[in-house]
Design a protein around this motif. Sequence first.
Motif, PDB file in Angstrom:
ATOM      1  N   LYS A  98      -3.118 -17.284   7.044  1.00 33.94           N
ATOM      2  CA  LYS A  98      -2.837 -16.852   8.413  1.00 33.94           C
ATOM      3  C   LYS A  98      -2.790 -15.329   8.581  1.00 33.94           C
ATOM      4  O   LYS A  98      -3.444 -14.787   9.492  1.00 33.94           O
ATOM      5  N   PRO A  99      -2.055 -14.569   7.762  1.00 35.53           N
ATOM      6  CA  PRO A  99      -1.988 -13.121   7.998  1.00 35.53           C
ATOM      7  C   PRO A  99      -3.335 -12.424   7.845  1.00 35.53           C
ATOM      8  O   PRO A  99      -3.578 -11.394   8.485  1.00 35.53           O
ATOM      9  N   TYR A 100      -4.221 -12.969   7.026  1.00 33.84           N
ATOM     10  CA  TYR A 100      -5.550 -12.384   6.855  1.00 33.84           C
ATOM     11  C   TYR A 100      -6.425 -12.680   8.073  1.00 33.84           C
ATOM     12  O   TYR A 100      -7.154 -11.814   8.563  1.00 33.84           O
ATOM     13  N   ILE A 101      -6.346 -13.908   8.558  1.00 33.12           N
ATOM     14  CA  ILE A 101      -7.130 -14.313   9.723  1.00 33.12           C
ATOM     15  C   ILE A 101      -6.706 -13.521  10.957  1.00 33.12           C
ATOM     16  O   ILE A 101      -7.535 -13.148  11.793  1.00 33.12           O
ATOM     17  N   GLU A 102      -5.430 -13.206  11.050  1.00 36.38           N
ATOM     18  CA  GLU A 102      -4.907 -12.482  12.212  1.00 36.38           C
ATOM     19  C   GLU A 102      -5.088 -10.967  12.093  1.00 36.38           C
ATOM     20  O   GLU A 102      -4.764 -10.235  13.031  1.00 36.38           O
ATOM     21  N   GLY A 103      -5.580 -10.495  10.960  1.00 36.07           N
ATOM     22  CA  GLY A 103      -5.797  -9.067  10.788  1.00 36.07           C
ATOM     23  C   GLY A 103      -4.572  -8.286  10.370  1.00 36.07           C
ATOM     24  O   GLY A 103      -4.604  -7.052  10.314  1.00 36.07           O
ATOM     25  N   LYS A 104      -3.498  -8.990  10.054  1.00 34.22           N
ATOM     26  CA  LYS A 104      -2.291  -8.296   9.591  1.00 34.22           C
ATOM     27  C   LYS A 104      -2.451  -7.829   8.142  1.00 34.22           C
ATOM     28  O   LYS A 104      -1.778  -6.890   7.707  1.00 34.22           O
ATOM     29  N   LEU A 105      -3.315  -8.512   7.397  1.00 35.61           N
ATOM     30  CA  LEU A 105      -3.726  -8.099   6.066  1.00 35.61           C
ATOM     31  C   LEU A 105      -5.257  -8.105   6.036  1.00 35.61           C
ATOM     32  O   LEU A 105      -5.882  -8.923   6.714  1.00 35.61           O
ATOM     33  N   PRO A 106      -5.886  -7.206   5.262  1.00 34.16           N
ATOM     34  CA  PRO A 106      -7.351  -7.207   5.193  1.00 34.16           C
ATOM     35  C   PRO A 106      -7.871  -8.456   4.497  1.00 34.16           C
ATOM     36  O   PRO A 106      -7.246  -8.961   3.560  1.00 34.16           O
ATOM     37  N   LEU A 107      -9.005  -8.965   4.955  1.00 32.58           N
ATOM     38  CA  LEU A 107      -9.619 -10.120   4.309  1.00 32.58           C
ATOM     39  C   LEU A 107      -9.803  -9.823   2.826  1.00 32.58           C
ATOM     40  O   LEU A 107     -10.292  -8.764   2.438  1.00 32.58           O
ATOM     41  N   ILE A 108      -9.412 -10.764   1.980  1.00 28.92           N
ATOM     42  CA  ILE A 108      -9.337 -10.497   0.545  1.00 28.92           C
ATOM     43  C   ILE A 108     -10.695 -10.103  -0.044  1.00 28.92           C
ATOM     44  O   ILE A 108     -10.803  -9.158  -0.820  1.00 28.92           O
ATOM     45  N   LYS A 109     -11.748 -10.810   0.339  1.00 27.32           N
ATOM     46  CA  LYS A 109     -13.035 -10.617  -0.335  1.00 27.32           C
ATOM     47  C   LYS A 109     -13.919  -9.548   0.301  1.00 27.32           C
ATOM     48  O   LYS A 109     -14.908  -9.135  -0.298  1.00 27.32           O
ATOM     49  N   THR A 110     -13.583  -9.122   1.501  1.00 32.62           N
ATOM     50  CA  THR A 110     -14.426  -8.159   2.213  1.00 32.62           C
ATOM     51  C   THR A 110     -13.596  -6.981   2.699  1.00 32.62           C
ATOM     52  O   THR A 110     -13.718  -6.539   3.837  1.00 32.62           O
TER      53      THR A 110
END
Length: 248
Positions: A98-110
Amino acid sequence: MRISEGVEMIQLTARAFNQDITLNPTLVWNNEEVILIDTGMPDQIDQLKEALNKLNMSIEQLKVILLTHQDLDHIGCAADIRNNSDKNIIVYAHEFDKPYIEGKLPLIKTNASQMSKEELSAIPDEIKYLYKTPPKVDVDIVLKGSQLLPYCRGIEVIFTPGHTPGHVSFYLRKSKTLVAGDALVLANGQLMEPVKQTTLNMDQAVQSLEKFLNYEIEHVICYHGGYFQGCPKEAILRIKEHVAERQS
């Protein structure tokens, strides 16, 4: 491609790393609700509209988006879908992604900030912007494993981490269809484990496949590779055997 009554595998085409790729979101519907599982890349909204139009449907009819995980080719079109509808489309994803999808954390692989200049220069210019300003969308409801969603005669959530921390797959009870996301890929007619280069924890990903053995599956939709008809049990056992041989 029609899988069964109320289940359609959509085919979206994109250009990446000098080759054409096909992505396969899944549409599930009945007389009351229309559900989209994964959404394609950010620039594929017109393709998605066209696919829906061929089914005499529209973006306005979508009620729910189910996201299997955080990768940009799965979440990419979700915000555009919301922007093209005046209805409140509910977005589901696992709490770990969820936090990656919402932009609160950067997408792990990109995550461009963690890439070297050489890695960034290897990315084609036409998609480089996605690494610097990745797509994001708010998640309304978090998913957990073994959860039954009350849509279209029952959609069961299967927690299948490994490819990402919060990867999930979905089992459509009515049609006995497994929507595998990236937990499985289809290559040359064979079900295979997820791609090693883009899987964060391969051991965990292979272990997750064992959960599929508990389901009566007649159809499998892989986001990469498309449609496989039949029980995946033999393929999963073969994958486990090959992994064990590599580790021995």
